[in-house]
Design an enzyme around this catalytic site. Structure first.
Site, PDB file in Angstrom:
ATOM      1  N   CYS A  98      -5.092  -2.565   3.210  1.00 30.00           N
ATOM      2  CA  CYS A  98      -4.725  -2.536   4.829  1.00 30.00           C
ATOM      3  C   CYS A  98      -5.926  -3.020   5.565  1.00 30.00           C
ATOM      4  O   CYS A  98      -6.493  -3.656   5.651  1.00 30.00           O
ATOM      5  CB  CYS A  98      -3.559  -1.131   4.761  1.00 30.00           C
ATOM      6  SG  CYS A  98      -2.962  -1.019   6.452  1.00 30.00           S
ATOM      7  N   GLU A 117       0.726  -0.880  -0.273  1.00 25.07           N
ATOM      8  CA  GLU A 117      -0.646   0.378  -0.039  1.00 25.07           C
ATOM      9  C   GLU A 117       0.490   1.530   0.016  1.00 25.07           C
ATOM     10  O   GLU A 117       2.848   1.833   0.458  1.00 25.07           O
ATOM     11  CB  GLU A 117      -0.707  -0.631   1.344  1.00 25.07           C
ATOM     12  CG  GLU A 117      -1.877   0.666   1.182  1.00 25.07           C
ATOM     13  CD  GLU A 117      -2.588   1.430   2.618  1.00 25.07           C
ATOM     14  OE1 GLU A 117      -3.299   1.752   2.606  1.00 25.07           O
ATOM     15  OE2 GLU A 117      -2.220   0.376   3.716  1.00 25.07           O
ATOM     16  N   LYS A 161      -9.562   1.659  -1.438  1.00 20.51           N
ATOM     17  CA  LYS A 161      -9.697   1.371  -0.247  1.00 20.51           C
ATOM     18  C   LYS A 161     -11.294   2.142  -0.046  1.00 20.51           C
ATOM     19  O   LYS A 161     -11.471   2.973   0.298  1.00 20.51           O
ATOM     20  CB  LYS A 161      -8.288   1.458   0.473  1.00 20.51           C
ATOM     21  CG  LYS A 161      -8.597   1.525   1.782  1.00 20.51           C
ATOM     22  CD  LYS A 161      -7.075   2.216   2.447  1.00 20.51           C
ATOM     23  CE  LYS A 161      -7.101   1.764   4.130  1.00 20.51           C
ATOM     24  NZ  LYS A 161      -5.928   2.304   4.476  1.00 20.51           N
TER      25      LYS A 161
END
Length: 538
Positions: free
Chosen positions: A386, A272, A352
């Site tokens: 993440c 990321e 995300k």
């Protein structure tokens, strides 16, 4: 030979559904069931990914006018009382069992404007042919009773008396009468099958068609959809260091892609926000939000780089994530987006969904609003960036769409933060019986605000059962050292574990007690995750 003339071209074709058909099938389902009742892109992705042989689409003059969805299931589940939401895995066909003895018919829908073309009959015939080709015992499903509500008073609400009269030919029900004429046998009534079906008052006729070509007492354990014997994955634990130009950054990225390709990896994964390294080109301190805006200027070159490297090195690249400006004007927003370049050169983007408090507050990053699996030459995959890995709904949603490998590019500054991602990713691997691949940053970039220190131990995680690594870790790296870790992942081991493992988390879900429902998006925003199409515009 020349091209066929317009008179020679078929006006109506009925064929197996493909990923490229998904937008058209979404539109068809909305014409049939309304915007709130139609299928989503994710549901259809799951259906086709789980059992591509069992999905058929009818195309009339370039318009999808019919769709049929089936999956394999065990006899006990098929014959027991059930509801549509429960048996279909929430509409994703996620209860498909590769060794199932029966085909379950979860859907047949036909455009109301084209019901005179006998499309439904054609779809049912294809379904029967598939059942016989696979040597299965038969077809089972819950059929609507659209005439019951208007006659319910006459029968005192007794649905069984109603279906008995339909079966005897004393009255006609446009759905059940059609099924009986087509060789289906009524074995009961399913209460609460589809509560939203007001015409049927939620009831369904429990119907079966028995394959006349097999012994009804025989066990059928046909083959599952073809999968690669093994998928090799490389995860890059990437060290942040200063670069003087984008070309220098590109050289470093290609180095790792080349290494992974030399080892014949199918996927290479980057962390990321590893493109924050490009801020060292500016060589001046920027505010956190200005840092993100500066990086958005590299988006086009970064996306092109990944696509070119994927083709040149014949490898699928999970490109970590990169801050990207979306929309324009008053609606402009920066999102943290993962770029996935497949080895055919196609490019896919996945947002995300859950920005951390720091990302929202300091960097001004917004969250995405959808999560689709990506169809690759190694099967469907999913991306959780993440913090996304810490929300179990997302992993389940991707696996329902057929994903067998979930990729987690992450960026954490402390061991505590890293372990949150690690532990949650291991949980996702266990509860979804899938592989999860983590890739993180190490090193530091002095002068880059809010990107001061890094902690990572990249790894490749498995379910916890006998076919897999003893500790559920196929491979990992030394903490905080630049490395590449490799693992060969056998997809068939997942199939065996899901169908015959010590525990069977996916099969044992209580669909009768709970379900996961994702918000629907307007049809105008639907886009099929088709790797054969040109790169998506992020």
């Amino acid at each position: 030979m020349g091209e066929a003339s317009p008179r020679e071209q078929a006006r109506l074709t009925v064929r197996p559904a493909e990923v490229a058909d998904i937008p058209a099938i979404v539109a068809l389902s909305e014409r049939v069931y309304g915007v709130d009742g139609g299928y989503t892109v994710e549901m259809l992705t799951g259906q086709i990914a789980q059992f591509p042989q069992g999905m058929f689409v009818a195309i009339y003059e370039d318009v999808a006018v019919g769709y049929c969805a089936t999956f394999r299931i065990d006899e006990k589940s098929a014959m027991a009382p059930h509801r549509w939401l429960e048996i279909s895995g929430g509409g994703y066909a996620s209860r498909h069992l590769s060794t199932g003895d029966w085909l379950y018919g979860m859907e047949v829908c036909v455009d109301p404007q084209h019901r005179g073309l006998r499309i439904g009959r054609r779809l049912y015939e294809l379904r029967k042919r598939l059942c016989q080709e696979l040597g299965l015992k038969g077809i089972v499903f819950g059929g609507r009773l659209p005439g019951f509500a208007r006659r319910a008073k006459r029968y005192g609400g007794d649905v069984r008396a109603y279906v008995d009269d339909v079966r005897a030919g004393r009255i006609r029900d446009r759905a059940l009468s059609f099924q009986l004429r087509n060789g289906f046998e009524l074995i009961g009534v399913l209460p609460g099958y589809q509560p939203s079906d007001l015409e049927s008052r939620g009831y369904a006729a429990h119907l079966v068609w028995r394959n006349p070509k097999i012994d009804p007492n025989a066990s059928t354990r046909g083959s599952q959809r073809p999968l690669p014997d093994s998928v090799r994955v490389a995860t890059v634990q990437y060290q942040q260091r200063r670069v003087a130009s984008f070309d220098e950054f590109a050289t470093q990225v290609e180095y790792f892609v080349d290494i992974a390709a030399d080892y014949r990896a199918d996927f290479v994964v980057f962390p990321e926000l590893f493109t924050l390294q490009l801020l060292s080109v500016e060589n001046r301190p920027l505010s956190p939000q200005d840092s993100m805006l500066a990086l958005t200027g590299y988006t086009e070159r970064f996306a092109t780089l990944l696509s070119e490297l994927a083709v040149r090195h014949n490898i699928n690249i999970i490109g970590g994530s990169h801050p990207t400006r979306t929309n324009a004007g008053a609606d402009a927003q920066v999102r943290n987006i993962c770029y996935v370049a497949l080895r055919d050169g196609s490019l896919h983007t996945r947002d995300k969904l859950h920005p951390t408090p720091n990302e929202r507050t300091w960097w001004g990053i917004g969250g995405g609003d959808s999560a689709q699996a990506i169809i690759t030459d190694c099967g469907p995959i999913g991306v959780m960036i993440c913090y996304d890995s810490e929300f179990p709904e997302l992993g389940r949603h991707l696996v329902d769409q057929g994903a067998m490998i979930l990729f987690v590019p992450f960026c954490t500054d402390t061991r505590e933060g890293y372990l949150r991602v690690r532990y949650c990713s291991q949980a996702r691997a266990i509860e979804n019986q899938c592989y999860v691949v983590l890739s993180g940053n190490v090193g530091n970039l002095p002068g880059v605000n809010n990107f001061d220190i890094q902690y990572a131990q990249s790894c490749i995680l498995t379910p916890s059962d006998f076919p897999f690594a003893r500790d559920g870790i196929a491979a990992d790296t030394t903490p905080n050292v630049e490395q590449v870790a490799f693992a060969d992942l056998r997809l068939n081991d997942l199939t065996v574990a899901r169908n015959d493992g010590t525990v069977q988390n996916l099969n044992d879900r209580r669909h009768d007690l709970y379900s996961l429902t994702w918000a629907r998006r307007p049809a105008s925003r639907v886009a099929a995750p088709d790797p054969t199409q040109p790169p998506e515009n992020p």
